[in-house]
Write a protein that holds these residues in place. Sequence first.
Motif, PDB file in Angstrom:
ATOM      1  N   ARG A 147       0.849  -1.196   0.000  1.00 46.18           N
ATOM      2  CA  ARG A 147       0.000   0.000   0.000  1.00 46.18           C
ATOM      3  C   ARG A 147       0.884   1.245   0.000  1.00 46.18           C
ATOM      4  NH1 ARG A 147      -4.826  -1.943   0.273  1.00 46.18           N
ATOM      5  NH2 ARG A 147      -5.682  -3.231   1.887  1.00 46.18           N
ATOM      6  N   PRO A 148       0.318   2.371  -0.409  1.00 49.66           N
ATOM      7  CA  PRO A 148       1.095   3.617  -0.375  1.00 49.66           C
ATOM      8  C   PRO A 148       1.444   4.001   1.058  1.00 49.66           C
ATOM      9  CG  PRO A 148      -1.054   3.945  -1.453  1.00 49.66           C
ATOM     10  CD  PRO A 148      -1.021   2.551  -0.955  1.00 49.66           C
ATOM     11  N   PHE A 149       2.560   4.683   1.210  1.00 48.44           N
ATOM     12  CA  PHE A 149       3.005   5.074   2.546  1.00 48.44           C
ATOM     13  C   PHE A 149       2.031   6.024   3.233  1.00 48.44           C
ATOM     14  CE2 PHE A 149       7.614   4.337   1.027  1.00 48.44           C
ATOM     15  CZ  PHE A 149       7.464   2.983   1.220  1.00 48.44           C
ATOM     16  N   THR A 150       1.193   6.691   2.465  1.00 51.97           N
ATOM     17  CA  THR A 150       0.200   7.590   3.058  1.00 51.97           C
ATOM     18  C   THR A 150      -0.867   6.824   3.826  1.00 51.97           C
ATOM     19  OG1 THR A 150      -1.010   7.595   0.971  1.00 51.97           O
ATOM     20  CG2 THR A 150       0.509   9.427   1.361  1.00 51.97           C
ATOM     21  N   GLU A 151      -0.932   5.515   3.668  1.00 57.06           N
ATOM     22  CA  GLU A 151      -1.887   4.701   4.418  1.00 57.06           C
ATOM     23  C   GLU A 151      -1.620   4.788   5.921  1.00 57.06           C
ATOM     24  OE1 GLU A 151      -4.578   2.616   3.341  1.00 57.06           O
ATOM     25  OE2 GLU A 151      -4.309   3.789   1.526  1.00 57.06           O
ATOM     26  N   GLY A 152      -0.396   5.087   6.302  1.00 57.20           N
ATOM     27  CA  GLY A 152      -0.073   5.224   7.719  1.00 57.20           C
ATOM     28  C   GLY A 152      -0.912   6.296   8.384  1.00 57.20           C
ATOM     29  N   GLU A 153      -1.133   7.384   7.676  1.00 53.74           N
ATOM     30  CA  GLU A 153      -1.957   8.471   8.226  1.00 53.74           C
ATOM     31  C   GLU A 153      -3.397   8.019   8.395  1.00 53.74           C
ATOM     32  OE1 GLU A 153      -1.088  11.463   5.340  1.00 53.74           O
ATOM     33  OE2 GLU A 153       0.832  11.971   6.283  1.00 53.74           O
ATOM     34  N   PHE A 154      -3.905   7.256   7.428  1.00 56.92           N
ATOM     35  CA  PHE A 154      -5.261   6.714   7.537  1.00 56.92           C
ATOM     36  C   PHE A 154      -5.352   5.772   8.732  1.00 56.92           C
ATOM     37  CE2 PHE A 154      -8.074   3.109   6.508  1.00 56.92           C
ATOM     38  CZ  PHE A 154      -9.285   3.766   6.537  1.00 56.92           C
ATOM     39  N   ILE A 155      -4.366   4.907   8.878  1.00 57.03           N
ATOM     40  CA  ILE A 155      -4.360   3.962   9.997  1.00 57.03           C
ATOM     41  C   ILE A 155      -4.302   4.707  11.326  1.00 57.03           C
ATOM     42  CG2 ILE A 155      -2.997   2.154  11.130  1.00 57.03           C
ATOM     43  CD1 ILE A 155      -2.237   1.230   8.237  1.00 57.03           C
ATOM     44  N   ASN A 186      -5.444   7.701  11.981  1.00 58.15           N
ATOM     45  CA  ASN A 186      -6.768   8.271  12.239  1.00 58.15           C
ATOM     46  C   ASN A 186      -7.720   7.201  12.779  1.00 58.15           C
ATOM     47  OD1 ASN A 186      -5.982  10.823  11.446  1.00 58.15           O
ATOM     48  ND2 ASN A 186      -6.646  10.526   9.329  1.00 58.15           N
ATOM     49  N   CYS A 187      -7.658   6.003  12.211  1.00 56.22           N
ATOM     50  CA  CYS A 187      -8.488   4.903  12.702  1.00 56.22           C
ATOM     51  C   CYS A 187      -8.127   4.550  14.141  1.00 56.22           C
ATOM     52  CB  CYS A 187      -8.327   3.670  11.815  1.00 56.22           C
ATOM     53  SG  CYS A 187      -8.983   3.874  10.150  1.00 56.22           S
ATOM     54  N   MET A 188      -6.818   4.476  14.425  1.00 53.14           N
ATOM     55  CA  MET A 188      -6.366   4.156  15.791  1.00 53.14           C
ATOM     56  C   MET A 188      -6.866   5.194  16.790  1.00 53.14           C
ATOM     57  SD  MET A 188      -2.408   2.807  15.204  1.00 53.14           S
ATOM     58  CE  MET A 188      -1.876   3.881  16.472  1.00 53.14           C
ATOM     59  N   LEU A 189      -6.813   6.456  16.411  1.00 56.75           N
ATOM     60  CA  LEU A 189      -7.246   7.519  17.324  1.00 56.75           C
ATOM     61  C   LEU A 189      -8.751   7.450  17.577  1.00 56.75           C
ATOM     62  CD1 LEU A 189      -5.039  10.494  16.062  1.00 56.75           C
ATOM     63  CD2 LEU A 189      -4.658   9.001  18.033  1.00 56.75           C
ATOM     64  N   GLU A 190      -9.516   7.095  16.554  1.00 60.20           N
ATOM     65  CA  GLU A 190     -10.965   6.936  16.735  1.00 60.20           C
ATOM     66  C   GLU A 190     -11.252   5.757  17.661  1.00 60.20           C
ATOM     67  OE1 GLU A 190     -13.521   8.852  15.627  1.00 60.20           O
ATOM     68  OE2 GLU A 190     -12.021  10.253  14.848  1.00 60.20           O
ATOM     69  N   VAL A 191     -10.545   4.652  17.459  1.00 62.95           N
ATOM     70  CA  VAL A 191     -10.720   3.477  18.312  1.00 62.95           C
ATOM     71  C   VAL A 191     -10.299   3.805  19.741  1.00 62.95           C
ATOM     72  CG1 VAL A 191      -9.864   1.130  18.755  1.00 62.95           C
ATOM     73  CG2 VAL A 191     -10.524   1.809  16.446  1.00 62.95           C
ATOM     74  N   ARG A 192      -9.186   4.512  19.880  1.00 61.82           N
ATOM     75  CA  ARG A 192      -8.708   4.916  21.203  1.00 61.82           C
ATOM     76  C   ARG A 192      -9.778   5.688  21.956  1.00 61.82           C
ATOM     77  NH1 ARG A 192      -5.450   9.970  20.904  1.00 61.82           N
ATOM     78  NH2 ARG A 192      -7.565  10.626  20.496  1.00 61.82           N
ATOM     79  N   ASP A 193     -10.410   6.644  21.278  1.00 67.06           N
ATOM     80  CA  ASP A 193     -11.439   7.449  21.935  1.00 67.06           C
ATOM     81  C   ASP A 193     -12.609   6.590  22.396  1.00 67.06           C
ATOM     82  OD1 ASP A 193      -9.923   9.725  21.589  1.00 67.06           O
ATOM     83  OD2 ASP A 193     -10.985  10.379  19.778  1.00 67.06           O
ATOM     84  N   ALA A 194     -12.917   5.530  21.634  1.00 67.15           N
ATOM     85  CA  ALA A 194     -14.042   4.671  21.995  1.00 67.15           C
ATOM     86  C   ALA A 194     -13.670   3.634  23.050  1.00 67.15           C
ATOM     87  CB  ALA A 194     -14.574   3.966  20.750  1.00 67.15           C
ATOM     88  N   VAL A 195     -12.456   3.121  22.993  1.00 67.90           N
ATOM     89  CA  VAL A 195     -12.075   2.005  23.855  1.00 67.90           C
ATOM     90  C   VAL A 195     -11.311   2.437  25.105  1.00 67.90           C
ATOM     91  CG1 VAL A 195     -10.762  -0.159  23.928  1.00 67.90           C
ATOM     92  CG2 VAL A 195     -12.064   0.426  21.891  1.00 67.90           C
ATOM     93  N   CYS A 196     -10.326   3.296  24.936  1.00 66.24           N
ATOM     94  CA  CYS A 196      -9.486   3.673  26.078  1.00 66.24           C
ATOM     95  C   CYS A 196      -9.096   5.150  25.992  1.00 66.24           C
ATOM     96  CB  CYS A 196      -8.260   2.782  26.175  1.00 66.24           C
ATOM     97  SG  CYS A 196      -7.315   2.660  24.651  1.00 66.24           S
ATOM     98  N   PRO A 197     -10.037   6.034  26.249  1.00 67.12           N
ATOM     99  CA  PRO A 197      -9.749   7.465  26.123  1.00 67.12           C
ATOM    100  C   PRO A 197      -8.672   7.955  27.088  1.00 67.12           C
ATOM    101  CG  PRO A 197     -11.915   7.107  27.097  1.00 67.12           C
ATOM    102  CD  PRO A 197     -11.403   5.774  26.663  1.00 67.12           C
ATOM    103  N   SER A 210      -1.284   9.180  20.608  1.00 70.40           N
ATOM    104  CA  SER A 210      -0.888  10.391  19.890  1.00 70.40           C
ATOM    105  C   SER A 210       0.609  10.433  19.628  1.00 70.40           C
ATOM    106  CB  SER A 210      -1.305  11.635  20.676  1.00 70.40           C
ATOM    107  OG  SER A 210      -2.702  11.677  20.793  1.00 70.40           O
ATOM    108  N   ASN A 211       1.401   9.718  20.427  1.00 72.69           N
ATOM    109  CA  ASN A 211       2.852   9.703  20.260  1.00 72.69           C
ATOM    110  C   ASN A 211       3.298   8.873  19.054  1.00 72.69           C
ATOM    111  OD1 ASN A 211       3.200  11.304  22.491  1.00 72.69           O
ATOM    112  ND2 ASN A 211       3.699   9.624  23.866  1.00 72.69           N
ATOM    113  N   VAL A 212       2.424   7.996  18.564  1.00 79.84           N
ATOM    114  CA  VAL A 212       2.789   7.135  17.438  1.00 79.84           C
ATOM    115  C   VAL A 212       2.746   7.963  16.155  1.00 79.84           C
ATOM    116  CG1 VAL A 212       2.203   5.064  16.128  1.00 79.84           C
ATOM    117  CG2 VAL A 212       1.856   5.112  18.610  1.00 79.84           C
ATOM    118  N   SER A 213       3.886   8.079  15.514  1.00 76.76           N
ATOM    119  CA  SER A 213       3.976   8.871  14.279  1.00 76.76           C
ATOM    120  C   SER A 213       3.818   7.945  13.076  1.00 76.76           C
ATOM    121  CB  SER A 213       5.325   9.579  14.206  1.00 76.76           C
ATOM    122  OG  SER A 213       5.422  10.270  12.988  1.00 76.76           O
ATOM    123  N   LEU A 214       2.837   8.253  12.245  1.00 73.20           N
ATOM    124  CA  LEU A 214       2.597   7.443  11.049  1.00 73.20           C
ATOM    125  C   LEU A 214       2.451   8.311   9.805  1.00 73.20           C
ATOM    126  CD1 LEU A 214       0.135   4.827  12.559  1.00 73.20           C
ATOM    127  CD2 LEU A 214       2.529   4.508  11.976  1.00 73.20           C
TER     128      LEU A 214
END
Length: 179
Positions: free
Chosen positions: A50-58, A60-71, A78-82
């Motif tokens: 996949r293109p390297f820009t997929e990291g940014e999409f991933i 965003n998904c992780m941050l949404e999941v974080r807010d729902a599962v373990c805010p 937020s420290n994970v750079s993608l």
Amino acid sequence: MDTEQRLQKVEELMRGLKSRQAMFTYAKSQSEAAVKASFIVAKEVAKSARPFTEGEFIQNCMLEVRDAVCPDKRQLFSNVSLSRNTVAECVDQLSTNIKQQLVRKGKDFIAYFLVDESTDTSDFTQQSIFVRGVDSSLSITEEFLALCPMHGQTTGQDRYEKVSRCVNEMVLPWEKLVR
């Protein structure tokens, strides 16, 4: 200050030092975990081609999941750079590491041979080079070495030069090459 006050001050300073050291140790471990997470995602992005820009999409998904599962873990995620550049750098470092491992393995080969294949898609020839080697414990290694674009008409000399350059870059001993 008398002796007792000095001892109390030393103990107070020692407690402060230990708490600061613990804070830095915690921060360092969190930072290392974030870097490790970046490499894990980069590896998966590369494996899926996949293109390297997929990291940014991933991310965003992780941050949404974080807010729902373990805010409460907001800062950790937020420290994970993608970013595209981070993923590209991680993939480059992983690639370099794999190449270094193969160079080390290649030094232990008692014999190896090369397989090269050409593919021609829409008038664009590419030469794939693979190595199969065996070490003294009869452990077999099969790895992809390179994909070389071939421009225009290709001759046997052109193919030989690409293979030769690849063997030299991987520091494979020519005297152990078998046909």
